[in-house]
Design an enzyme around this catalytic site. Structure first.
Site, PDB file in Angstrom:
ATOM      1  N   LYS A  52      51.560 -21.544  -8.756  1.00 35.80           N
ATOM      2  CA  LYS A  52      52.956 -21.340  -9.179  1.00 35.80           C
ATOM      3  C   LYS A  52      53.016 -20.246 -10.261  1.00 35.80           C
ATOM      4  O   LYS A  52      53.897 -19.379 -10.246  1.00 35.80           O
ATOM      5  CB  LYS A  52      53.550 -22.650  -9.703  1.00 35.80           C
ATOM      6  CG  LYS A  52      53.796 -23.645  -8.563  1.00 35.80           C
ATOM      7  CD  LYS A  52      54.061 -25.061  -9.020  1.00 35.80           C
ATOM      8  CE  LYS A  52      54.034 -26.018  -7.824  1.00 35.80           C
ATOM      9  NZ  LYS A  52      54.115 -27.436  -8.188  1.00 35.80           N
ATOM     10  N   GLN A  96      54.098 -31.265 -13.322  1.00 36.92           N
ATOM     11  CA  GLN A  96      53.235 -31.400 -12.144  1.00 36.92           C
ATOM     12  C   GLN A  96      52.875 -32.871 -11.926  1.00 36.92           C
ATOM     13  O   GLN A  96      52.385 -33.533 -12.836  1.00 36.92           O
ATOM     14  CB  GLN A  96      51.970 -30.540 -12.324  1.00 36.92           C
ATOM     15  CG  GLN A  96      51.059 -30.500 -11.116  1.00 36.92           C
ATOM     16  CD  GLN A  96      51.704 -29.861  -9.877  1.00 36.92           C
ATOM     17  OE1 GLN A  96      52.360 -28.829  -9.971  1.00 36.92           O
ATOM     18  NE2 GLN A  96      51.558 -30.493  -8.728  1.00 36.92           N
ATOM     19  N   ASP A 119      62.644 -28.541 -10.041  1.00 34.72           N
ATOM     20  CA  ASP A 119      62.020 -29.335  -8.980  1.00 34.72           C
ATOM     21  C   ASP A 119      63.043 -30.253  -8.304  1.00 34.72           C
ATOM     22  O   ASP A 119      62.764 -30.849  -7.264  1.00 34.72           O
ATOM     23  CB  ASP A 119      60.884 -30.202  -9.568  1.00 34.72           C
ATOM     24  CG  ASP A 119      59.505 -29.693  -9.150  1.00 34.72           C
ATOM     25  OD1 ASP A 119      59.430 -28.903  -8.194  1.00 34.72           O
ATOM     26  OD2 ASP A 119      58.518 -30.092  -9.788  1.00 34.72           O
TER      27      ASP A 119
END
Ligand code: NAP
Length: 291
Positions: A52, A96, A119
């Site tokens: 990312k 994450q 997200d």
């Protein structure tokens, strides 16, 4: 049979993002800034976060990585998230997953500012997505939608089987594909480990999206001729012929299923790169909102 080239499509998206970043810079607007929170030293999580961050470099985004020891307390992690929530330079950030068992994932995701939740896992964004209000859509389902759109594959009226009901892939894609939107309008069945007669359901489906993480689970005899197959799974399997000692495979027995499918995504090079591209697109959208 068409192999859906997620790598190429994701590169097109990254190029579009990069172009907009250049235009923004020329006009004196802010550079998009994505941050990632990584807790512990889980190998695959480190790999995902690194890709990312690398992708941010490709499109000239700013990026920041906040790494914490696996024994950080939940309270301390929430304090750190609060600092990022209040950092005006950071447009969006991700936590994450998975987090260590000592930390309650729900409490952490709830503490992310929904306006920076690129997200799309905060209940506010998830709820908006569910009722079809503009929001940050979780990157993997968003990537799958984009694949259908860019390949001009309409699911209108098709029987679509989603295998796997996770909050990050299976459940959201099942919701999105059932909505009354362009390329969607599918009749969706959401299957999981308790589903009975999965083979029969699969054989009756026009579209199968598999997100379970079981290497080569979906066999050719479970798939009808001409089906559209989207493979989300990522599993490492032992491979002595590779330097690393393993290879990455999906949930689908690609070699045999591809002989029956009309469209199929490969692993790697299918849904995976799209996930990163859509995360960056969400970050760009978050940045635009700060203009
Ligand atoms: P997950 O949380 O690992 O959950 C797996 C889901 O699969 C569960 O709903 C489980 O059912 C179901 N399942 C497991 N075995 C099954 C079986 N034999 N038959 C039917 N259903 C079964 O799911 P996830 O986080 O979405 O991950 C799934 C896979 O996608 C993993 O390989 C992951 O690495 C990959 N992934 C890829 C991307 C990408 O960008 N390509 C992104 C995210 C995840 P129950 O709910 O009943 O337990």
């Amino acid at each position: 049979m068409t192999i859906i080239d997620g790598k190429k499509i994701s590169e097109d998206i990254l190029n579009e993002i990069s172009l907009e970043v250049k235009q923004r810079t020329n006009k004196g607007y802010k550079t998009p800034h994505l941050a990632a929170i990584l807790v512990g030293n889980d190998g695959p999580s480190q790999t995902y976060v690194n890709s990312k961050i690398k992708a941010c470099e490709k499109v000239d985004f700013k990026s920041s990585l906040f790494s914490y020891d696996s024994n950080i307390s939940e309270e301390k992690l929430i304090d750190e998230i609060e600092l990022i929530n209040n950092n005006d330079d950071i447009d969006g950030f991700i936590v994450q997953l998975p987090l260590p068992n000592s930390i309650n994932q729900e409490n952490i995701l709830n503490s992310v500012n929904p306006n920076k939740d690129v997200d799309g896992f905060h209940p506010i964004n998830y709820g908006k997505m569910t009722i079809g209000i503009d929001s940050f859509i979780p990157a993997t389902p968003y990537g799958i939608l984009e694949l259908f759109k860019r390949c001009k594959i309409s699911l209108d009226g098709k029987k679509c089987l989603v295998i796997g009901r996770s909050q990050i892939v299976g459940r959201p894609i099942s919701i999105l594909l059932s909505q009354s939107n362009e390329f969607c309008n599918a009749t969706v069945t959401l299957a999981h480990s308790r589903t009975i007669d999965l083979d029969k359901l699969a054989l009756d489906s026009d579209v199968i999206i598999s997100a379970i993480g079981r290497p080569e689970f979906l066999k050719a005899e479970m798939v009808k001729e001409g089906a559209i197959i989207i493979d989300v799974g990522i599993s490492r399997v032992k491979d002595d012929s590779s330097k690393k000692g393993y290879k990455i495979v999906g949930d689908v027995d690609f070699k045999n299923v591809s002989k029956k499918a009309s469209y199929i995504t490969p692993v790697p090079g299918g849904v995976g790169p799209m996930t990163i591209a859509m995360l960056l697109r969400n970050t760009l959208v978050a940045c635009r909102k700060n203009d």
